[in-house]
Scaffold this motif. Structure first.
Motif, PDB file in Angstrom:
ATOM      1  N   VAL A 162      20.804  98.160   9.614  1.00 62.71           N
ATOM      2  CA  VAL A 162      20.377  99.097  10.655  1.00 62.71           C
ATOM      3  C   VAL A 162      19.324 100.031  10.071  1.00 62.71           C
ATOM      4  N   SER A 163      18.266 100.254  10.800  1.00 65.35           N
ATOM      5  CA  SER A 163      17.223 101.170  10.333  1.00 65.35           C
ATOM      6  C   SER A 163      17.599 102.610  10.661  1.00 65.35           C
TER       7      SER A 163
ATOM      8  N   ALA B  86      24.245  99.515  15.946  1.00 64.30           N
ATOM      9  CA  ALA B  86      23.225  98.593  16.457  1.00 64.30           C
ATOM     10  C   ALA B  86      23.227  97.258  15.726  1.00 64.30           C
TER      11      ALA B  86
ATOM     12  N   ARG C 236      23.931  92.127  17.193  1.00 57.93           N
ATOM     13  CA  ARG C 236      22.576  92.531  17.582  1.00 57.93           C
ATOM     14  C   ARG C 236      21.998  91.607  18.652  1.00 57.93           C
ATOM     15  N   ASP C 237      21.223  92.220  19.561  1.00 57.59           N
ATOM     16  CA  ASP C 237      20.550  91.504  20.650  1.00 57.59           C
ATOM     17  C   ASP C 237      21.524  90.835  21.615  1.00 57.59           C
TER      18      ASP C 237
ATOM     19  N   HIS D 220      16.392 104.958  12.457  1.00 56.33           N
ATOM     20  CA  HIS D 220      16.270 105.493  13.812  1.00 56.33           C
ATOM     21  C   HIS D 220      17.245 104.838  14.800  1.00 56.33           C
ATOM     22  N   GLU D 221      18.013 103.833  14.341  1.00 55.57           N
ATOM     23  CA  GLU D 221      18.915 103.105  15.230  1.00 55.57           C
ATOM     24  C   GLU D 221      20.316 103.717  15.258  1.00 55.57           C
ATOM     25  N   ASP D 222      21.042 103.392  16.322  1.00 55.53           N
ATOM     26  CA  ASP D 222      22.451 103.748  16.408  1.00 55.53           C
ATOM     27  C   ASP D 222      23.193 103.021  15.285  1.00 55.53           C
TER      28      ASP D 222
END
Length: 239
Positions: free
Chosen positions: A204-205, A212, A216-217, A207-209
């Motif tokens: 997870v980066s 997330a 994923r997707d 800025h992500e929840d």
């Protein structure tokens, strides 16, 4: 007493209680009956496990080894249990015959993630919890989705589910781990703030929840071990 009423009474009683008090009372609650903790030994699990160890290290701890977990999680589970002195960690695995029948090549998650979770998590956990009147989870409201309105106590089929950390924030968890010098899951530092099975968990980066990286997707947000009237919760259903 009906379980829904029992949960409501406990929520009223503990509306101002801290997590340790909720835990201690839940473990001693004769109306709930025997209680186990279900732990993933994931990124934040050590907080609740440490509290349990302080209250009663012989509390049954159920750890679901789906046989698809990160090797780091399996190592962390053993190390944390030993470090905290937990004496009744029950490692639960999927039914061997069912796995051979339904996922012999280990690729079911690619075709149907719900079916994979049902095979490797929901069914084994239901069997492991058969003799318990309640079970403790590490879910928190800040995790969002179905967890946003999470109560401390809730009716879960024929059992009571206890969520002592429901009101905690991410900062609360970090502060507690620091204050008590608790061991961190090694994958957190590698970009995995929420850790599940290896095929369905990604980095997870910033800025992500934090969640997330789980499925994923896809629309899936829960693995399915949280039941609604005895049935696995599916995406879009109430927990």
């Amino acid at each position: 007493m009906p379980l829904k009423e029992l949960a409501e009474r406990r929520n009223s009683l503990h509306r101002k209680s801290d997590a340790q008090t909720v835990l201690k009372h839940a473990l001693d609650d004769v109306q709930i009956g025997p209680v186990a903790m279900v732990s993933s030994f994931g990124a934040e699990s050590v907080v609740l496990l440490q509290m349990i160890a302080q209250i009663n290290p012989a509390t049954p701890i159920i750890f679901l080894d789906t046989e698809m977990l990160f090797p780091e999680t399996l190592t962390y589970q053993r190390e944390v249990a030993a470090y905290l002195g937990l004496t009744d960690v029950r490692v639960i695995t999927p039914n061997r015959n069912e796995v051979l029948e339904q996922d012999v090549d280990g690729l079911l998650h690619q075709a149907n993630t719900d079916a994979c979770c049902d095979l490797r998590k929901t069914r084994p956990l239901a069997q492991a919890l058969e003799n318990f009147g309640g079970w403790i989870t590490g879910r928190k409201r800040f995790q969002g989705g179905q967890r946003a309105e999470l109560p401390l106590f809730e009716k879960d089929g024929a059992k009571i589910k206890i969520n002592p950390l429901a009101k905690w924030s991410s900062d609360d968890l970090k502060a507690y781990m620091t204050a008590h010098n608790l061991p961190r899951h090694p994958l957190v530092a590698q970009g995995y703030p929420s850790i599940g099975c290896m095929p369905c968990t990604s980095r997870v980066s910033a800025h992500e929840d934090p969640r997330a990286g789980r499925w994923r997707d896809s629309d899936k947000t829960e693995c399915g071990i949280h039941f609604d009237n005895g049935k696995a919760v599916r995406p879009g259903q109430a927990a």
